[in-house]
Write a protein that holds these residues in place. Structure first.
Motif, PDB file in Angstrom:
ATOM      1  N   ASP A 173       0.835  -1.191   0.000  1.00  0.00           N
ATOM      2  CA  ASP A 173       0.000   0.000   0.000  1.00  0.00           C
ATOM      3  C   ASP A 173       0.880   1.254   0.000  1.00  0.00           C
ATOM      4  O   ASP A 173       1.632   1.499   0.947  1.00  0.00           O
ATOM      5  N   LEU A 174       0.787   2.040  -1.046  1.00  0.00           N
ATOM      6  CA  LEU A 174       1.660   3.187  -1.241  1.00  0.00           C
ATOM      7  C   LEU A 174       1.403   4.293  -0.220  1.00  0.00           C
ATOM      8  O   LEU A 174       2.336   4.858   0.359  1.00  0.00           O
ATOM      9  N   LYS A 175       0.130   4.594   0.018  1.00  0.00           N
ATOM     10  CA  LYS A 175      -0.205   5.669   0.960  1.00  0.00           C
ATOM     11  C   LYS A 175       0.293   5.354   2.365  1.00  0.00           C
ATOM     12  O   LYS A 175       0.880   6.201   3.047  1.00  0.00           O
ATOM     13  N   GLU A 176       0.044   4.145   2.812  1.00  0.00           N
ATOM     14  CA  GLU A 176       0.451   3.765   4.166  1.00  0.00           C
ATOM     15  C   GLU A 176       1.967   3.840   4.311  1.00  0.00           C
ATOM     16  O   GLU A 176       2.489   4.382   5.294  1.00  0.00           O
ATOM     17  N   PHE A 177       2.691   3.328   3.306  1.00  0.00           N
ATOM     18  CA  PHE A 177       4.145   3.324   3.378  1.00  0.00           C
ATOM     19  C   PHE A 177       4.702   4.744   3.380  1.00  0.00           C
ATOM     20  O   PHE A 177       5.576   5.079   4.197  1.00  0.00           O
ATOM     21  N   MET A 178       4.226   5.595   2.484  1.00  0.00           N
ATOM     22  CA  MET A 178       4.774   6.948   2.379  1.00  0.00           C
ATOM     23  C   MET A 178       4.446   7.779   3.617  1.00  0.00           C
ATOM     24  O   MET A 178       5.275   8.582   4.059  1.00  0.00           O
ATOM     25  N   ASN A 179       3.284   7.590   4.200  1.00  0.00           N
ATOM     26  CA  ASN A 179       2.939   8.342   5.410  1.00  0.00           C
ATOM     27  C   ASN A 179       3.769   7.907   6.610  1.00  0.00           C
ATOM     28  O   ASN A 179       3.904   8.663   7.580  1.00  0.00           O
ATOM     29  N   ARG A 204       3.712   6.586 -11.364  1.00  0.00           N
ATOM     30  CA  ARG A 204       2.339   6.484 -11.868  1.00  0.00           C
ATOM     31  C   ARG A 204       1.353   6.245 -10.721  1.00  0.00           C
ATOM     32  O   ARG A 204       0.323   6.927 -10.615  1.00  0.00           O
ATOM     33  N   ASP A 205       1.670   5.281  -9.858  1.00  0.00           N
ATOM     34  CA  ASP A 205       0.784   4.984  -8.727  1.00  0.00           C
ATOM     35  C   ASP A 205       0.748   6.140  -7.736  1.00  0.00           C
ATOM     36  O   ASP A 205      -0.289   6.397  -7.105  1.00  0.00           O
ATOM     37  N   PHE A 206       1.875   6.821  -7.582  1.00  0.00           N
ATOM     38  CA  PHE A 206       1.941   7.943  -6.652  1.00  0.00           C
ATOM     39  C   PHE A 206       1.001   9.061  -7.102  1.00  0.00           C
ATOM     40  O   PHE A 206       0.264   9.641  -6.296  1.00  0.00           O
ATOM     41  N   SER A 207       1.026   9.340  -8.396  1.00  0.00           N
ATOM     42  CA  SER A 207       0.164  10.387  -8.955  1.00  0.00           C
ATOM     43  C   SER A 207      -1.313  10.051  -8.733  1.00  0.00           C
ATOM     44  O   SER A 207      -2.124  10.923  -8.389  1.00  0.00           O
ATOM     45  N   LYS A 208      -1.662   8.766  -8.885  1.00  0.00           N
ATOM     46  CA  LYS A 208      -3.042   8.343  -8.674  1.00  0.00           C
ATOM     47  C   LYS A 208      -3.443   8.463  -7.203  1.00  0.00           C
ATOM     48  O   LYS A 208      -4.568   8.840  -6.874  1.00  0.00           O
ATOM     49  N   SER A 209      -2.505   8.118  -6.300  1.00  0.00           N
ATOM     50  CA  SER A 209      -2.815   8.101  -4.865  1.00  0.00           C
ATOM     51  C   SER A 209      -2.832   9.492  -4.247  1.00  0.00           C
ATOM     52  O   SER A 209      -3.668   9.805  -3.387  1.00  0.00           O
ATOM     53  N   PHE A 210      -1.903  10.365  -4.686  1.00  0.00           N
ATOM     54  CA  PHE A 210      -1.739  11.658  -4.027  1.00  0.00           C
ATOM     55  C   PHE A 210      -2.043  12.854  -4.925  1.00  0.00           C
ATOM     56  O   PHE A 210      -2.012  13.992  -4.453  1.00  0.00           O
ATOM     57  N   ASN A 211      -2.277  12.588  -6.200  1.00  0.00           N
ATOM     58  CA  ASN A 211      -2.541  13.680  -7.145  1.00  0.00           C
ATOM     59  C   ASN A 211      -1.422  14.721  -7.099  1.00  0.00           C
ATOM     60  O   ASN A 211      -1.663  15.935  -7.103  1.00  0.00           O
ATOM     61  N   ASN A 212      -0.196  14.232  -7.019  1.00  0.00           N
ATOM     62  CA  ASN A 212       0.970  15.099  -6.890  1.00  0.00           C
ATOM     63  C   ASN A 212       2.217  14.313  -7.292  1.00  0.00           C
ATOM     64  O   ASN A 212       2.162  13.081  -7.408  1.00  0.00           O
ATOM     65  N   THR A 213       3.333  15.012  -7.491  1.00  0.00           N
ATOM     66  CA  THR A 213       4.591  14.328  -7.757  1.00  0.00           C
ATOM     67  C   THR A 213       5.230  13.930  -6.430  1.00  0.00           C
ATOM     68  O   THR A 213       4.985  14.582  -5.399  1.00  0.00           O
ATOM     69  N   PRO A 214       6.070  12.885  -6.383  1.00  0.00           N
ATOM     70  CA  PRO A 214       6.724  12.500  -5.127  1.00  0.00           C
ATOM     71  C   PRO A 214       7.522  13.650  -4.508  1.00  0.00           C
ATOM     72  O   PRO A 214       7.434  13.892  -3.298  1.00  0.00           O
ATOM     73  N   GLU A 220       5.897  19.131   0.900  1.00  0.00           N
ATOM     74  CA  GLU A 220       4.731  19.659   1.599  1.00  0.00           C
ATOM     75  C   GLU A 220       4.419  18.855   2.859  1.00  0.00           C
ATOM     76  O   GLU A 220       4.066  19.431   3.894  1.00  0.00           O
ATOM     77  N   LYS A 221       4.552  17.541   2.785  1.00  0.00           N
ATOM     78  CA  LYS A 221       4.278  16.682   3.941  1.00  0.00           C
ATOM     79  C   LYS A 221       5.255  16.985   5.080  1.00  0.00           C
ATOM     80  O   LYS A 221       4.859  17.077   6.259  1.00  0.00           O
ATOM     81  N   ARG A 222       6.532  17.165   4.733  1.00  0.00           N
ATOM     82  CA  ARG A 222       7.540  17.464   5.751  1.00  0.00           C
ATOM     83  C   ARG A 222       7.306  18.838   6.380  1.00  0.00           C
ATOM     84  O   ARG A 222       7.479  19.017   7.585  1.00  0.00           O
ATOM     85  N   LEU A 223       6.898  19.811   5.578  1.00  0.00           N
ATOM     86  CA  LEU A 223       6.621  21.151   6.098  1.00  0.00           C
ATOM     87  C   LEU A 223       5.393  21.153   6.998  1.00  0.00           C
ATOM     88  O   LEU A 223       5.365  21.821   8.040  1.00  0.00           O
ATOM     89  N   GLU A 224       4.369  20.393   6.619  1.00  0.00           N
ATOM     90  CA  GLU A 224       3.172  20.305   7.461  1.00  0.00           C
ATOM     91  C   GLU A 224       3.494  19.660   8.806  1.00  0.00           C
ATOM     92  O   GLU A 224       2.997  20.089   9.853  1.00  0.00           O
ATOM     93  N   GLU A 225       4.334  18.646   8.787  1.00  0.00           N
ATOM     94  CA  GLU A 225       4.740  18.006  10.040  1.00  0.00           C
ATOM     95  C   GLU A 225       5.586  18.962  10.874  1.00  0.00           C
ATOM     96  O   GLU A 225       5.456  19.004  12.107  1.00  0.00           O
ATOM     97  N   GLU A 243      15.563  15.611  11.084  1.00  0.00           N
ATOM     98  CA  GLU A 243      14.690  14.463  11.320  1.00  0.00           C
ATOM     99  C   GLU A 243      13.555  14.400  10.307  1.00  0.00           C
ATOM    100  O   GLU A 243      13.008  13.328  10.045  1.00  0.00           O
ATOM    101  N   LEU A 244      13.195  15.553   9.735  1.00  0.00           N
ATOM    102  CA  LEU A 244      12.096  15.598   8.778  1.00  0.00           C
ATOM    103  C   LEU A 244      12.563  15.570   7.328  1.00  0.00           C
ATOM    104  O   LEU A 244      11.771  15.788   6.412  1.00  0.00           O
ATOM    105  N   GLY A 245      13.849  15.306   7.122  1.00  0.00           N
ATOM    106  CA  GLY A 245      14.326  15.088   5.759  1.00  0.00           C
ATOM    107  C   GLY A 245      14.894  16.299   5.045  1.00  0.00           C
ATOM    108  O   GLY A 245      15.192  16.216   3.850  1.00  0.00           O
ATOM    109  N   PHE A 246      15.052  17.441   5.752  1.00  0.00           N
ATOM    110  CA  PHE A 246      15.668  18.620   5.131  1.00  0.00           C
ATOM    111  C   PHE A 246      17.183  18.558   5.300  1.00  0.00           C
ATOM    112  O   PHE A 246      17.680  18.140   6.346  1.00  0.00           O
ATOM    113  N   GLU A 247      17.896  18.986   4.280  1.00  0.00           N
ATOM    114  CA  GLU A 247      19.348  18.840   4.294  1.00  0.00           C
ATOM    115  C   GLU A 247      20.056  19.972   5.013  1.00  0.00           C
ATOM    116  O   GLU A 247      21.153  19.779   5.524  1.00  0.00           O
TER     117      GLU A 247
END
Length: 267
Positions: A173-179, A204-214, A220-225, A243-247
């Protein structure tokens, strides 16, 4: 800050640090058996946090993302030694000993071992190579890997279902893994592999699941967190941006202001 991470022979790695050291994200492609000689390793993964204390033996399973913080003890430097159990050696061992997988290995099974005399003796036998008083031939290196496999199976025969499972990561499951894993700063190719997809299939699956590019979704997910942790948990940007993936911190501040129209101090 003085630290070392040295490949002693083929699959034997020795890590040493004299001060607390935060490691980068790592993709673990192969199982490895490790021993905490001194200090502690704090490992962060999709299931939370694991503390590997001094004098502990641990089996780290393949195909996962991990981030570590290495802490020396009060009286001793940080030391961790590990030996990789690569697929070729495991396949060879399985063929020689007619080992087969009888069922799927439980995902939550404990992977720590009591450091009994056999495990202690095994890692003591590796010290001459770490101290450079002996040099290992390629044949001896393979024998030491197979000895590690023997000790694991002696401790728990059911570990055969983990070690000799040579199937590729299945499509999950792509959504569960990415979250669960968005905070790991690794290439998109790594996310694709871990979700059982080709790079093109992942996008392709990412675009379908999130309507966005990886790339855009991760940012955006890291900034929201980050916003949540700063606003509701009173965290400092300097404590969470890595810790949130910013360099780097300056890029984090810029991206935060760009998204929310506020500085972190105004939040």
């Amino acid at each position: 800050m003085e630290r070392t991470s040295e490949i002693i022979f083929d699959k034997l790695v020795y890590s040493c640090a004299f001060e607390t050291y935060r490691g980068h994200e790592e993709f673990i492609p192969d199982h490895f058996l490790g021993f905490q000689l001194s200090g502690e390793t704090h490992a962060f993964h999709d299931k939370g946090k694991t503390i590997i204390r001094e004098n502990t033996v641990v089996l780290v399973r393949k195909n996962q993302l991990i981030r570590t913080i290495k802490y020396p003890s009060k009286n001793e430097k940080y030391q961790f030694v590990s030996i990789t159990l690569d697929q070729e050696t495991l396949r060879e061992y399985a063929a020689e000993n007619k080992m087969t997988v009888s069922e799927k290995f439980p995902d939550k099974e404990k992977l720590f071992f009591e450091p009994d005399e056999f495990f202690k003796g095994y890692f003591v036998s590796l010290l001459p190579y770490i101290n450079k008083t002996k040099t290992a031939t390629s044949r001896l290196a393979v024998l030491k890997m197979k000895e590690a496999i023997e000790l694991i199976l002696q401790n728990n025969p059911e570990f055969k279902n983990l070690l000799f499972d040579f199937s590729e990561p299945h499509k999950i499951d792509l959504k569960e893994f990415m979250n669960k894993n968005f905070m790991f700063n690794v290439p998109v190719e790594t996310f694709a592999r871990l979700t059982g997809r080709s790079l093109s299939g992942f996008k392709r699956d990412f675009s379908k699941s999130f309507n966005n590019t990886p790339k855009q979704w991760l940012k955006e997910k890291r900034l929201e967190e980050a916003y949540y942790q700063i606003r509701h948990k009173n965290k400092k940007p300097s404590d969470i941006y890595l810790e949130l993936g910013f360099e780097n911190l300056s890029h984090f501040y810029y991206s935060f202001k760009q998204k929310f129209g506020l500085t972190t101090s105004e939040v």
